[in-house]
Motif scaffolding. Structure first.
Motif, PDB file in Angstrom:
ATOM      1  N   MET A   3       0.834  -1.197   0.000  1.00 53.47           N
ATOM      2  CA  MET A   3       0.000   0.000   0.000  1.00 53.47           C
ATOM      3  C   MET A   3       0.878   1.259   0.000  1.00 53.47           C
ATOM      4  SD  MET A   3      -3.109  -0.787   2.650  1.00 53.47           S
ATOM      5  CE  MET A   3      -4.261  -2.124   2.368  1.00 53.47           C
ATOM      6  N   SER A   4       0.417   2.314  -0.641  1.00 55.93           N
ATOM      7  CA  SER A   4       1.171   3.548  -0.686  1.00 55.93           C
ATOM      8  C   SER A   4       1.192   4.230   0.674  1.00 55.93           C
ATOM      9  CB  SER A   4       0.549   4.487  -1.721  1.00 55.93           C
ATOM     10  OG  SER A   4      -0.806   4.757  -1.392  1.00 55.93           O
ATOM     11  N   GLU A   5       2.236   5.042   0.898  1.00 53.26           N
ATOM     12  CA  GLU A   5       2.317   5.792   2.140  1.00 53.26           C
ATOM     13  C   GLU A   5       1.256   6.877   2.167  1.00 53.26           C
ATOM     14  OE1 GLU A   5       6.050   7.361   3.297  1.00 53.26           O
ATOM     15  OE2 GLU A   5       7.169   5.581   2.717  1.00 53.26           O
ATOM     16  N   ARG A   6       0.840   7.215   3.376  1.00 56.65           N
ATOM     17  CA  ARG A   6      -0.165   8.252   3.529  1.00 56.65           C
ATOM     18  C   ARG A   6       0.435   9.620   3.225  1.00 56.65           C
ATOM     19  NH1 ARG A   6      -2.632  10.256   9.236  1.00 56.65           N
ATOM     20  NH2 ARG A   6      -3.850  12.009   8.436  1.00 56.65           N
ATOM     21  N   LEU A   7      -0.312  10.442   2.498  1.00 52.92           N
ATOM     22  CA  LEU A   7       0.089  11.820   2.214  1.00 52.92           C
ATOM     23  C   LEU A   7      -0.423  12.727   3.331  1.00 52.92           C
ATOM     24  CD1 LEU A   7      -0.780  11.974  -1.586  1.00 52.92           C
ATOM     25  CD2 LEU A   7       1.499  11.956  -0.588  1.00 52.92           C
ATOM     26  N   GLU A   8       0.442  13.572   3.888  1.00 52.27           N
ATOM     27  CA  GLU A   8       0.043  14.496   4.956  1.00 52.27           C
ATOM     28  C   GLU A   8       0.564  15.907   4.669  1.00 52.27           C
ATOM     29  OE1 GLU A   8      -0.285  12.540   9.107  1.00 52.27           O
ATOM     30  OE2 GLU A   8       1.579  11.757   8.251  1.00 52.27           O
ATOM     31  N   PRO A   9       0.185  16.492   3.552  1.00 50.10           N
ATOM     32  CA  PRO A   9       0.713  17.819   3.202  1.00 50.10           C
ATOM     33  C   PRO A   9       0.243  18.938   4.125  1.00 50.10           C
ATOM     34  CG  PRO A   9      -1.071  17.218   1.725  1.00 50.10           C
ATOM     35  CD  PRO A   9      -0.782  16.005   2.556  1.00 50.10           C
ATOM     36  N   TYR A  10      -0.847  18.710   4.882  1.00 50.90           N
ATOM     37  CA  TYR A  10      -1.396  19.776   5.726  1.00 50.90           C
ATOM     38  C   TYR A  10      -1.133  19.546   7.209  1.00 50.90           C
ATOM     39  CZ  TYR A  10      -3.691  21.018   1.379  1.00 50.90           C
ATOM     40  OH  TYR A  10      -3.942  21.358   0.079  1.00 50.90           O
ATOM     41  N   ARG A  11      -0.100  18.765   7.515  1.00 54.67           N
ATOM     42  CA  ARG A  11       0.269  18.584   8.916  1.00 54.67           C
ATOM     43  C   ARG A  11       0.640  19.951   9.504  1.00 54.67           C
ATOM     44  NH1 ARG A  11       4.985  14.457  10.064  1.00 54.67           N
ATOM     45  NH2 ARG A  11       3.484  13.075   9.058  1.00 54.67           N
ATOM     46  N   GLY A  12       0.065  20.271  10.657  1.00 56.23           N
ATOM     47  CA  GLY A  12       0.302  21.566  11.285  1.00 56.23           C
ATOM     48  C   GLY A  12      -0.735  22.615  10.938  1.00 56.23           C
ATOM     49  N   LEU A  13      -1.587  22.331   9.961  1.00 50.19           N
ATOM     50  CA  LEU A  13      -2.651  23.264   9.580  1.00 50.19           C
ATOM     51  C   LEU A  13      -3.810  23.128  10.564  1.00 50.19           C
ATOM     52  CD1 LEU A  13      -3.161  25.137   6.964  1.00 50.19           C
ATOM     53  CD2 LEU A  13      -4.758  23.335   6.311  1.00 50.19           C
ATOM     54  N   PHE A  14      -4.337  24.261  11.030  1.00 47.58           N
ATOM     55  CA  PHE A  14      -5.466  24.230  11.967  1.00 47.58           C
ATOM     56  C   PHE A  14      -6.743  24.628  11.239  1.00 47.58           C
ATOM     57  CE2 PHE A  14      -8.116  26.462  15.249  1.00 47.58           C
ATOM     58  CZ  PHE A  14      -8.546  25.303  15.869  1.00 47.58           C
ATOM     59  N   VAL A  15      -7.727  23.735  11.261  1.00 46.22           N
ATOM     60  CA  VAL A  15      -8.993  23.946  10.565  1.00 46.22           C
ATOM     61  C   VAL A  15     -10.123  24.021  11.582  1.00 46.22           C
ATOM     62  CG1 VAL A  15     -10.630  23.000   8.881  1.00 46.22           C
ATOM     63  CG2 VAL A  15      -8.159  22.695   8.531  1.00 46.22           C
ATOM     64  N   LEU A  16     -10.919  25.065  11.495  1.00 46.56           N
ATOM     65  CA  LEU A  16     -12.110  25.206  12.332  1.00 46.56           C
ATOM     66  C   LEU A  16     -13.320  24.860  11.482  1.00 46.56           C
ATOM     67  CD1 LEU A  16     -13.574  26.046  14.919  1.00 46.56           C
ATOM     68  CD2 LEU A  16     -13.510  28.414  14.094  1.00 46.56           C
ATOM     69  N   ASP A  17     -13.987  23.782  11.827  1.00 43.58           N
ATOM     70  CA  ASP A  17     -15.140  23.297  11.059  1.00 43.58           C
ATOM     71  C   ASP A  17     -16.419  23.618  11.831  1.00 43.58           C
ATOM     72  OD1 ASP A  17     -17.002  21.987   9.533  1.00 43.58           O
ATOM     73  OD2 ASP A  17     -16.327  19.962  10.036  1.00 43.58           O
ATOM     74  N   ALA A  18     -17.135  24.635  11.388  1.00 43.01           N
ATOM     75  CA  ALA A  18     -18.399  25.019  12.019  1.00 43.01           C
ATOM     76  C   ALA A  18     -19.581  24.604  11.159  1.00 43.01           C
ATOM     77  CB  ALA A  18     -18.426  26.525  12.267  1.00 43.01           C
ATOM     78  N   SER A  19     -19.390  23.599  10.335  1.00 40.82           N
ATOM     79  CA  SER A  19     -20.453  23.141   9.438  1.00 40.82           C
ATOM     80  C   SER A  19     -21.109  21.879   9.986  1.00 40.82           C
ATOM     81  CB  SER A  19     -19.903  22.878   8.036  1.00 40.82           C
ATOM     82  OG  SER A  19     -18.959  21.813   8.054  1.00 40.82           O
ATOM     83  N   GLN A  20     -22.283  21.565   9.445  1.00 42.20           N
ATOM     84  CA  GLN A  20     -23.001  20.349   9.811  1.00 42.20           C
ATOM     85  C   GLN A  20     -23.435  19.628   8.543  1.00 42.20           C
ATOM     86  OE1 GLN A  20     -25.912  20.362  13.072  1.00 42.20           O
ATOM     87  NE2 GLN A  20     -25.536  22.549  13.357  1.00 42.20           N
ATOM     88  N   GLY A  21     -23.887  18.380   8.716  1.00 39.16           N
ATOM     89  CA  GLY A  21     -24.431  17.631   7.601  1.00 39.16           C
ATOM     90  C   GLY A  21     -23.376  16.869   6.836  1.00 39.16           C
ATOM     91  N   ILE A  22     -23.271  17.136   5.531  1.00 38.66           N
ATOM     92  CA  ILE A  22     -22.390  16.342   4.676  1.00 38.66           C
ATOM     93  C   ILE A  22     -21.346  17.189   3.950  1.00 38.66           C
ATOM     94  CG2 ILE A  22     -22.300  14.833   2.647  1.00 38.66           C
ATOM     95  CD1 ILE A  22     -25.005  13.720   3.499  1.00 38.66           C
ATOM     96  N   ALA A  23     -21.762  18.200   3.207  1.00 42.15           N
ATOM     97  CA  ALA A  23     -20.842  18.904   2.311  1.00 42.15           C
ATOM     98  C   ALA A  23     -19.660  19.519   3.059  1.00 42.15           C
ATOM     99  CB  ALA A  23     -21.597  19.971   1.527  1.00 42.15           C
ATOM    100  N   GLY A  24     -19.927  20.400   4.029  1.00 38.53           N
ATOM    101  CA  GLY A  24     -18.840  21.029   4.781  1.00 38.53           C
ATOM    102  C   GLY A  24     -18.013  20.031   5.568  1.00 38.53           C
ATOM    103  N   PRO A  25     -18.661  19.154   6.357  1.00 38.26           N
ATOM    104  CA  PRO A  25     -17.895  18.149   7.082  1.00 38.26           C
ATOM    105  C   PRO A  25     -17.055  17.248   6.188  1.00 38.26           C
ATOM    106  CG  PRO A  25     -20.067  18.363   8.049  1.00 38.26           C
ATOM    107  CD  PRO A  25     -20.070  19.215   6.796  1.00 38.26           C
ATOM    108  N   TYR A  26     -17.559  16.921   4.984  1.00 40.15           N
ATOM    109  CA  TYR A  26     -16.778  16.069   4.090  1.00 40.15           C
ATOM    110  C   TYR A  26     -15.508  16.785   3.630  1.00 40.15           C
ATOM    111  CZ  TYR A  26     -15.793  12.682   0.370  1.00 40.15           C
ATOM    112  OH  TYR A  26     -15.200  11.735  -0.416  1.00 40.15           O
ATOM    113  N   CYS A  27     -15.630  18.079   3.340  1.00 43.45           N
ATOM    114  CA  CYS A  27     -14.450  18.868   2.986  1.00 43.45           C
ATOM    115  C   CYS A  27     -13.437  18.839   4.133  1.00 43.45           C
ATOM    116  CB  CYS A  27     -14.862  20.304   2.681  1.00 43.45           C
ATOM    117  SG  CYS A  27     -13.475  21.440   2.458  1.00 43.45           S
TER     118      CYS A  27
END
Length: 376
Positions: free
Chosen positions: A1-25
């Motif tokens: 299996m390929s190694e996991r890509l983690e280009p956004y390590r250290g990035l802080f994301v605030l997710d104030a969404s609900q449901g599917i579209a925003g949470p999936y992003c």
């Protein structure tokens, strides 16, 4: 299996969404290594109450909120809003999916974040325009966008795409692409020695659905009418055993092959069926003939015959059928996820990102820890 890509390590994301579209992003960002804090109301994201569930956890919620930290805040209170703004001040990326104008009333605005924050708003119809305030769901947008009209079955009845939340999912992916583009632009600015700019992104279910149907919209806009079906008699057929299968046609010679395989070569000589356009015009005469011929043998036998002729064909699987497929097992296309409260769930791997199997948080699981980190 390929190694996991983690280009956004250290990035802080605030997710104030609900449901599917925003949470999936936000889940896509978490899978790429970002730290994602999901802010939920005291009752929890409404997806916690849908699908198979145990307590405050549901399969739907797990699917779109894996790898996050859950913080419960009551944004109707001053204390809740103050905590939200402290989180926002640290965020590299902020996601909100309130009705247009609500986030601003709560103080969740780009100015509340870092000078180079990427601020993403997801809504049904966008932040402006006559329909901006209209409530919207995946099903409603499938109808509004024209997608349902394009999904007429062989019964002639227009359908939504079953239980697949097509518009919500493509909106989440569109949002993820937009955020990535903004982050890539900032990285380019930094590399050039320039100060990265804040970005405000407006992603709607309406525009995402339209992007998914770009070809269809362009063609009908050009013609000013609904074009004939492009590849009849492609579609789903039922074998003698009751099992369904799908056959696709891309080129005219494949129709001749189909007629020979089903034992009706004379149908390829009939002038009414001489081209895709002609077959579309006379579909009511053609489709019953093909259905009758196919109903004489089991679906798997037909699939074997079509595939042996290198035609595009396969059985109509259920998700359980897919999980049991030898190819799916051989390539590890689904990974087991141990989700507290629900048990072991098989989740498809995220394409191209490498193996990632992290559970979703319990409601408010990280509230105390995160508030302590904020000094609250």
């Amino acid at each position: 299996m390929s190694e996991r890509l983690e280009p956004y390590r250290g990035l802080f994301v605030l997710d104030a969404s609900q449901g599917i579209a925003g949470p999936y992003c936000a889940t896509q960002l978490a899978a790429c290594g970002a730290t994602v804090v999901k802010v939920e109301p005291p009752a929890g994201d409404w997806s916690r109450g849908l699908s198979t569930r145990e307590g405050t956890q549901s399969v739907m919620h797990v699917a779109f909120n894996r790898g996050k930290r859950s913080v419960v805040l009551d944004l109707q209170t001053e204390a809740g809003r103050a905590a939200m703004l402290k989180l926002a001040a640290q965020a590299d990326v902020m996601l909100e999916a309130f009705r247009p104008g609500v986030a601003r009333r709560l103080g969740l605005v780009p100015e509340a974040g870092k000078p180079d924050v990427v601020f993403l708003s997801i809504s049904g119809f966008g932040q402006q325009g006559p329909n901006a305030e209209r409530p919207c769901t995946d099903s409603v947008m499938q109808a509004y966008s024209g997608m349902v009209s394009l999904n007429a079955g062989m019964d002639g009845v227009p359908h939504r795409t079953g239980q697949v939340m097509m518009v919500d999912m493509v909106t989440g992916l569109s949002a993820f692409i937009a955020v990535q583009a903004a982050l890539a632009e900032q990285a380019r600015d930094r590399a050039a020695g320039a100060a990265p700019r804040a970005r405000v992104l407006d992603v709607s279910l309406m525009q995402s659905a339209a992007a998914l149907m770009a070809f269809n919209i362009a063609e009908q806009g050009l013609l000013g009418r609904v074009p004939p079906a492009a590849n009849l008699p492609a579609g789903t057929y039922q074998g003698s055993d009751g099992r369904w299968f799908m056959v696709a046609l891309l080129r005219e010679p494949e129709y001749v092959q189909l007629c020979e395989i089903i034992g009706r070569p004379e149908l390829a000589q009939d002038p009414r069926f001489a081209s895709f356009a002609a077959r579309s015009e006379h579909r009511e005469a053609l489709i019953p003939e093909i259905r009758t011929a196919i109903a004489t043998r089991p679906a798997a036998e037909w699939v074997g015959r079509f595939q042996a002729a290198r035609m595009l064909c396969d059985l109509v699987n259920t998700p359980l059928d897919w999980l049991a497929e030898p190819h799916v097992r051989a390539v590890g296309a689904a990974l087991p996820l141990e989700q507290p409260g629900l048990g072991t769930l098989p989740f498809p791997r995220l394409p191209g990102l490498g193996p990632w199997s992290v559970p979703a948080p319990a409601l408010g699981e990280h509230t105390e820890a995160v508030l302590a980190e904020l000094g609250l």
